[in-house]
Design a protein around this motif. Structure first.
Motif, PDB file in Angstrom:
ATOM      1  N   ILE A   1      27.107 -19.735 -29.819  1.00 13.51           N
ATOM      2  CA  ILE A   1      25.899 -20.512 -30.142  1.00 13.51           C
ATOM      3  C   ILE A   1      26.278 -21.775 -30.905  1.00 13.51           C
ATOM      4  CG2 ILE A   1      23.773 -20.518 -31.495  1.00 13.51           C
ATOM      5  CD1 ILE A   1      23.448 -17.553 -30.853  1.00 13.51           C
ATOM      6  N   GLU A   2      27.170 -21.629 -31.888  1.00 16.90           N
ATOM      7  CA  GLU A   2      27.567 -22.778 -32.690  1.00 16.90           C
ATOM      8  C   GLU A   2      28.312 -23.817 -31.852  1.00 16.90           C
ATOM      9  OE1 GLU A   2      27.480 -24.938 -36.207  1.00 16.90           O
ATOM     10  OE2 GLU A   2      26.443 -23.102 -35.619  1.00 16.90           O
ATOM     11  N   ASN A   3      29.169 -23.349 -30.927  1.00 15.84           N
ATOM     12  CA  ASN A   3      29.902 -24.281 -30.061  1.00 15.84           C
ATOM     13  C   ASN A   3      28.941 -25.071 -29.172  1.00 15.84           C
ATOM     14  OD1 ASN A   3      32.352 -23.478 -31.085  1.00 15.84           O
ATOM     15  ND2 ASN A   3      32.810 -22.036 -29.435  1.00 15.84           N
ATOM     16  N   ALA A   4      27.953 -24.368 -28.573  1.00 14.16           N
ATOM     17  CA  ALA A   4      26.983 -25.048 -27.718  1.00 14.16           C
ATOM     18  C   ALA A   4      26.164 -26.049 -28.517  1.00 14.16           C
ATOM     19  CB  ALA A   4      26.071 -24.025 -27.055  1.00 14.16           C
ATOM     20  N   TYR A   5      25.857 -25.695 -29.782  1.00 21.58           N
ATOM     21  CA  TYR A   5      25.080 -26.598 -30.646  1.00 21.58           C
ATOM     22  C   TYR A   5      25.891 -27.840 -31.011  1.00 21.58           C
ATOM     23  CZ  TYR A   5      22.614 -28.335 -34.766  1.00 21.58           C
ATOM     24  OH  TYR A   5      21.957 -29.139 -35.665  1.00 21.58           O
ATOM     25  N   GLU A   6      27.158 -27.629 -31.397  1.00 25.55           N
ATOM     26  CA  GLU A   6      28.002 -28.745 -31.818  1.00 25.55           C
ATOM     27  C   GLU A   6      28.276 -29.703 -30.663  1.00 25.55           C
ATOM     28  OE1 GLU A   6      28.980 -29.600 -34.741  1.00 25.55           O
ATOM     29  OE2 GLU A   6      28.187 -27.869 -35.835  1.00 25.55           O
ATOM     30  N   THR A   7      28.498 -29.172 -29.463  1.00 29.96           N
ATOM     31  CA  THR A   7      28.801 -30.007 -28.289  1.00 29.96           C
ATOM     32  C   THR A   7      27.539 -30.494 -27.587  1.00 29.96           C
ATOM     33  OG1 THR A   7      28.993 -28.016 -26.914  1.00 29.96           O
ATOM     34  CG2 THR A   7      31.023 -28.893 -27.890  1.00 29.96           C
ATOM     35  N   GLU A   8      26.356 -29.988 -28.056  1.00 24.56           N
ATOM     36  CA  GLU A   8      25.056 -30.372 -27.497  1.00 24.56           C
ATOM     37  C   GLU A   8      24.951 -30.080 -25.998  1.00 24.56           C
ATOM     38  OE1 GLU A   8      23.962 -34.332 -28.548  1.00 24.56           O
ATOM     39  OE2 GLU A   8      23.891 -33.907 -30.709  1.00 24.56           O
ATOM     40  N   ILE A   9      25.550 -28.949 -25.598  1.00 24.10           N
ATOM     41  CA  ILE A   9      25.368 -28.469 -24.224  1.00 24.10           C
ATOM     42  C   ILE A   9      24.135 -27.569 -24.257  1.00 24.10           C
ATOM     43  CG2 ILE A   9      26.432 -27.253 -22.282  1.00 24.10           C
ATOM     44  CD1 ILE A   9      29.157 -27.935 -23.464  1.00 24.10           C
ATOM     45  N   TRP A  10      22.979 -28.177 -24.067  1.00 26.25           N
ATOM     46  CA  TRP A  10      21.718 -27.498 -24.368  1.00 26.25           C
ATOM     47  C   TRP A  10      21.385 -26.403 -23.354  1.00 26.25           C
ATOM     48  CZ3 TRP A  10      21.214 -28.272 -29.093  1.00 26.25           C
ATOM     49  CH2 TRP A  10      21.415 -29.526 -29.686  1.00 26.25           C
ATOM     50  N   ASN A  11      21.864 -26.503 -22.130  1.00 26.70           N
ATOM     51  CA  ASN A  11      21.615 -25.428 -21.152  1.00 26.70           C
ATOM     52  C   ASN A  11      22.271 -24.128 -21.606  1.00 26.70           C
ATOM     53  OD1 ASN A  11      20.110 -27.013 -19.454  1.00 26.70           O
ATOM     54  ND2 ASN A  11      21.835 -27.605 -18.172  1.00 26.70           N
ATOM     55  N   ASP A  12      23.530 -24.237 -22.081  1.00 28.71           N
ATOM     56  CA  ASP A  12      24.218 -23.046 -22.589  1.00 28.71           C
ATOM     57  C   ASP A  12      23.552 -22.562 -23.869  1.00 28.71           C
ATOM     58  OD1 ASP A  12      25.910 -23.197 -20.491  1.00 28.71           O
ATOM     59  OD2 ASP A  12      27.660 -23.885 -21.627  1.00 28.71           O
ATOM     60  N   TYR A  13      23.146 -23.507 -24.714  1.00 23.61           N
ATOM     61  CA  TYR A  13      22.476 -23.135 -25.969  1.00 23.61           C
ATOM     62  C   TYR A  13      21.212 -22.329 -25.681  1.00 23.61           C
ATOM     63  CZ  TYR A  13      20.496 -23.674 -30.666  1.00 23.61           C
ATOM     64  OH  TYR A  13      19.970 -23.428 -31.908  1.00 23.61           O
TER      65      TYR A  13
ATOM     66  N   GLU B   1      16.532 -29.334 -36.609  1.00 23.28           N
ATOM     67  CA  GLU B   1      15.845 -29.068 -37.872  1.00 23.28           C
ATOM     68  C   GLU B   1      15.889 -27.588 -38.247  1.00 23.28           C
ATOM     69  OE1 GLU B   1      11.337 -29.557 -39.730  1.00 23.28           O
ATOM     70  OE2 GLU B   1      11.912 -30.663 -37.922  1.00 23.28           O
ATOM     71  N   ASN B   2      15.902 -26.695 -37.231  1.00 19.75           N
ATOM     72  CA  ASN B   2      15.768 -25.267 -37.510  1.00 19.75           C
ATOM     73  C   ASN B   2      17.011 -24.438 -37.176  1.00 19.75           C
ATOM     74  OD1 ASN B   2      12.698 -24.816 -38.163  1.00 19.75           O
ATOM     75  ND2 ASN B   2      12.783 -26.290 -36.486  1.00 19.75           N
ATOM     76  N   HIS B   3      17.993 -25.039 -36.488  1.00 20.04           N
ATOM     77  CA  HIS B   3      19.172 -24.261 -36.086  1.00 20.04           C
ATOM     78  C   HIS B   3      19.870 -23.639 -37.291  1.00 20.04           C
ATOM     79  CE1 HIS B   3      22.976 -23.210 -34.118  1.00 20.04           C
ATOM     80  NE2 HIS B   3      23.576 -23.818 -35.134  1.00 20.04           N
ATOM     81  N   GLY B   4      20.043 -24.434 -38.354  1.00 19.86           N
ATOM     82  CA  GLY B   4      20.778 -23.947 -39.524  1.00 19.86           C
ATOM     83  C   GLY B   4      20.139 -22.724 -40.145  1.00 19.86           C
ATOM     84  N   SER B   5      18.810 -22.756 -40.309  1.00 20.24           N
ATOM     85  CA  SER B   5      18.140 -21.623 -40.965  1.00 20.24           C
ATOM     86  C   SER B   5      18.178 -20.375 -40.092  1.00 20.24           C
ATOM     87  CB  SER B   5      16.688 -22.002 -41.281  1.00 20.24           C
ATOM     88  OG  SER B   5      15.989 -22.331 -40.096  1.00 20.24           O
ATOM     89  N   VAL B   6      18.029 -20.552 -38.753  1.00 18.37           N
ATOM     90  CA  VAL B   6      18.087 -19.392 -37.866  1.00 18.37           C
ATOM     91  C   VAL B   6      19.506 -18.834 -37.830  1.00 18.37           C
ATOM     92  CG1 VAL B   6      17.746 -18.592 -35.497  1.00 18.37           C
ATOM     93  CG2 VAL B   6      16.178 -20.266 -36.463  1.00 18.37           C
TER      94      VAL B   6
END
Length: 875
Positions: free
Chosen positions: A801-813, A853-858
């Motif tokens: 999840i963190e890798n998809a978020y950092e690379t902004e590959i939103w389909n995988d996320y 805005e919400n990824h960090g808290s989740v």
């Protein structure tokens, strides 16, 4: 003398006809159809016709006469051909018929022109100062051809004119046709002196051109005066001035009113209509300023009439001549009173919206306050090690969350209906199933308040109906929820009766009565307004947004039904709806109480006796925990379950082994379920006829239809329930369903773990989870529940999840948080599941701002949950 008069007439008539044709063409650029061209050719050709013969009459050199006459002959043939084309169009002949007539007429015209233009057809002589001609006997054949041509053309025109006359219903068109037919007959008579007389040895007189000019004048008259063709903008200018739905006032250069159209005359009061202040409520200074601003540019303003009853949007501008000097001032205005009233209504609606937000603020803040407050206490309790107290706070948080979700759902449903986006989705359904769900949903709530709940169901109602099952159930549940909410003591009764039956349709009456607080007579009219709560001072301690009944009324109307209410203040109310549904199976539903008891016993028996021994099932899911859930649910059925963790592995397994059923997850990375299924259909393997069922958490309206269109046999939504899973397998098993006897199972498989004593222990051990929800998805098997928690820990998705978020590959996320949503709900991590769901929808809709805005808290919530679970399992 007669020759001079004839020659002068030809010159005058030809000139007039030519001028008419050319001027009509140039002045009527706004004309419709081809009438401009027809009249142009009428005028020009008749002018050439007349002038050719006029020149012929004064020619001294007789050798030039045959050549001077040729333009006249071309004009004659062109004139008649122009008439044929016009009349075929006006007679509305079919395309093929019109083409045949025109081609035939053209062939005759060309033949006549070729034959009759022979220079020896006539013998020209100069007598009494005028050139005349006699027929050449040696060329009688040519003259006969010409005579036959004229007869055929006139006959054709007469037939077409009659067809036109019969088909048109307009009086002016019929009047015009009558004149046109008379003009053509005059043309026939006009041809006698110059065509027929020479054949009898008499000198020819050029009068036929006069007949052509007469026809041109008739055509011009029909288009201009009679408006027979509805073509001229000029014809309608005067009418348009009075026809438009706007006031038009024309001022002279001294700013006095010169012209007022009918709209302005009818809409503006005042006996005098000479000055602007006679019509509008406006002062002299404002008038002066308005005219000055409208000198060079269009000036817009708003004025009231003299009585200040009507408001008008006004535009004013000077109209200038070619020298740039104003010769009048034009004002156009329209009534905008309704728009102003609407604006006032919108302002009132805005105030109502503000009031609504203030009211909703309390309703929404109440559960949010409970969630936040209880969550803070819960954290303190967990830090102090008081798991028993923490459990109760978690239950309260869940209850407040459900209340908040219910409020939001009602708002969304109201919004859908009012925007016209709510759609009815009729399906075949069992009426007992709907009533069973309503009973189960209401009974526990009524029992908590100490209320009696009765079901009075007409046993003769058809058992299977066709209609919008979801909204039918929602209407009943809203009535029941409202009754329980406003009934402090006594009972609530649901009555379902059949009113009538005809044409395969049944009219049903749904009534919910209660012994509650009732409604005042003066308040019943306000009952179904959005966000309306009655007697608020008395009912201030009762939760509610005022949306339930408003939504119910809209749903009933959407389904073509009627809603009723009867109430006595302080004694109770009866809410009802009459709905019509289609009958699929007219067999009666029977006694509800007996069927309900049978259903409970049957469901319990089914869960213990279903034997799927020998059934081979492939489960394709990228989340190991989801595979373990299916395996655990089918453990006692003895089904053979094979796992595949992605689309590629699925394709490999189906090539090696034949399965009875394949469950295929939709949301998978690299190759999703639909892509995998498409490849399965193209490849050669052993499972061409194996039913493939889609597994998905996308349980939205229209999803099932979309999957079925793609070729899946069915659709199973996550989180998966054991009974639904087994029913789905039995439904699509490609052989006779196996429902074996429990005695056939071995002892180890027959052991049913009694978890009743362990539920409280689980809640104490895992206070961070809603163990009731988790146990429900694990068949109330504590051992299996522990296994699912362990699998959940081993399936840690933080890194991907963190890798998809950092690379902004939103389909995988989207795929990874989708998996987190369903696996978290399976173990009872309801809050995390909802937060992951929000992230999934944000990724799907491209709302990356929300994710950031919400990824960090989740992510932090997920990490804390994994740590807490790890710690709980080690204790």
């Amino acid at each position: 003398m007669i020759w001079i008069v004839n020659n002068c007439a030809l010159l005058i008539m030809g000139t007039i006809a030519g001028i008419m044709g050319i001027s009509f063409f140039s002045r009527n650029r706004g004309s419709a159809g081809h009438i401009r061209s027809y009249i142009f050719f009428y005028g020009v050709l008749s002018a050439v016709w007349c002038l050719s013969y006029a020149v012929l009459g004064v020619t001294y050199d007789l050798s030039f006469c045959p050549y001077i006459r040729i333009p006249g002959l071309i004009a004659i043939n062109g004139f008649l051909m122009n008439e044929v084309v016009l009349v075929t169009e006006m007679a509305q002949l079919g395309k093929r018929s019109a083409l045949c007539v025109r081609v035939g007429a053209l062939a005759m015209s060309l033949t006549d022109l070729l034959v009759y233009s022979d220079k020896d057809v006539d013998i020209f002589v100069r007598e009494d100062g005028y050139t005349r001609w006699y027929a050449n006997i040696d060329k009688s054949f040519n003259r006969h051809i010409h005579g036959a041509y004229e007869v055929l053309m006139f006959a054709l025109l007469l037939i077409l004119a009659i067809i036109w006359f019969r088909r048109t219903k307009l009086k002016r068109s019929r009047r015009f046709l009558t004149i046109l037919i008379v003009a053509n007959f005059s043309l026939i008579f006009a041809t006698i002196p110059d065509t027929v007389l020479p054949a009898f040895g008499l000198p020819g007189v050029a009068t036929s051109g006069l007949g052509g000019a007469a026809c041109t004048i008739v055509m011009w008259y029909g288009a201009i005066v009679l408006n027979s063709f509805d073509v001229s903008v000029g014809n309608i200018t005067a009418r348009l001035f009075d026809f438009i739905e706007a006031g038009v006032i024309v001022f002279d250069t001294d700013r006095h009113i010169a012209i007022v159209n009918a709209y302005a005359e009818n809409h503006l009061a005042g006996d005098r209509k000479e000055e602007l202040c006679d019509l509008f409520s406006i002062g002299e200074a404002d008038i002066e300023a308005m005219f000055e601003k409208g000198k060079d540019h269009i000036y817009s303003t708003r004025l009231w009439d003299k009585n200040r009853e009507k408001a008008y949007s006004v535009k004013l501008n000077s109209v200038k001549d070619t020298y740039g000097e104003p010769y009048c001032i034009l004002m156009v205005f329209t009534d905008v009173t309704e728009e102003i009233e609407l604006a006032d209504k919108y302002a009132a609606a805005s105030q109502a919206k503000s009031k609504f937000l203030a009211n909703m603020s309390h309703e929404i803040r109440t559960p949010i306050n409970g969630i936040m407050g209880m969550n803070a206490i819960l954290i303190d309790e967990l830090n102090d090690g008081n798991t028993e107290g923490a459990r109760q706070y978690a239950v309260n948080i869940n209850s407040a969350s459900q209340t908040l979700l219910s409020i939001i759902n009602d708002i969304l449903d109201i919004s859908k209906i009012e925007s016209g986006k709510m759609e009815l989705i009729p399906v075949e359904y069992e009426i007992f199933s709907v009533l069973n769900d309503c009973y189960n949903m209401t009974f526990s709530r009524a029992e908590e308040k100490g209320l009696k709940f009765y079901m009075e169901i007409d046993p003769n109602i058809p058992s299977v109906l066709f209609g919008d099952e979801v909204h039918f159930r929602q209407i009943i549940n809203n009535f029941l929820s409202n009754a329980v909410k406003y009934t402090p003591s006594g009972h609530v009764t649901l009555r379902l009766r059949e009113l009538s039956r005809s044409g395969g349709m049944v009219k049903l009456s749904v009534e919910v009565s209660d012994t509650g607080i009732g409604i005042k007579k003066e308040d019943i009219g306000r009952l179904f307004g959005n966000f309306t709560r009655l007697d608020e001072q008395k009912n201030r301690y009762i939760e509610g947004t005022g949306l339930g009944l408003a939504l119910t009324e809209k749903l009933v109307k959407l389904m073509g039904g009627e809603i009723t209410v009867k109430s006595e203040y302080g004694k109770g109310s009866v809410f009802g709806a009459v709905l019509t549904q289609e009958i699929i199976n007219s067999a009666p539903v029977g006694d509800f109480s007996e069927r309900y008891n049978e259903f409970v016993v049957q469901k319990k028996g089914e869960s213990e006796t279903t034997d799927l021994h020998g059934v081979s099932i492939l489960v394709v899911d990228d989340v190991e925990m989801n595979i373990q859930v299916v395996k655990g649910m089918l453990k006692r059925t003895r089904a053979d379950v094979d796992p595949a963790h992605n689309g590629r592995e699925c394709l490999e397994k189906i090539a090696e082994k034949r399965y009875d059923i394949i469950f295929l997850d939709h949301m998978m990375p690299e190759m999703d379920g639909i892509e995998t299924f498409e490849r399965m259909k193209k490849l050669e393997h052993k499972n061409k006829n194996t039913p493939v069922i889609i597994l998905t958490a996308n349980a939205v309206v229209g999803a099932k239809e979309m999957y079925l269109e793609n070729g899946f046999v069915d659709y199973l939504s996550k989180p998966i329930l054991r009974d639904e899973l087994i029913e789905m397998i039995i439904k699509h098993l490609p052989k006779e369903p196996v429902t074996g006897n429990a005695a056939d199972l071995n002892a180890a498989e027959m052991d049913i773990i009694d978890t009743s004593g362990e539920n409280s222990d689980l809640a104490e051990r895992f206070p961070m989870l809603d163990t009731k929800v988790g146990m429900r998805y694990c068949m109330d098997d504590a051992e299996f529940y522990i296994e699912m928690i362990e699998t959940y820990l081993h399936g840690d998705k933080r890194q991907v999840i963190e890798n998809a978020y950092e690379t902004e590959i939103w389909n995988d996320y989207e795929t990874y948080v989708h998996a987190l949503k369903s696996t978290s709900l399976n173990i009872g991590a309801v809050s995390l599941s909802e937060h992951a769901k929000a992230l999934e929808y944000a990724a799907k809709n491209g709302d990356y701002g929300y994710i950031k805005e919400n990824h960090g808290s989740v992510f932090e919530e997920y990490s804390e949950l994994l740590s807490a679970l790890q710690k709980a399992l080690q204790e």
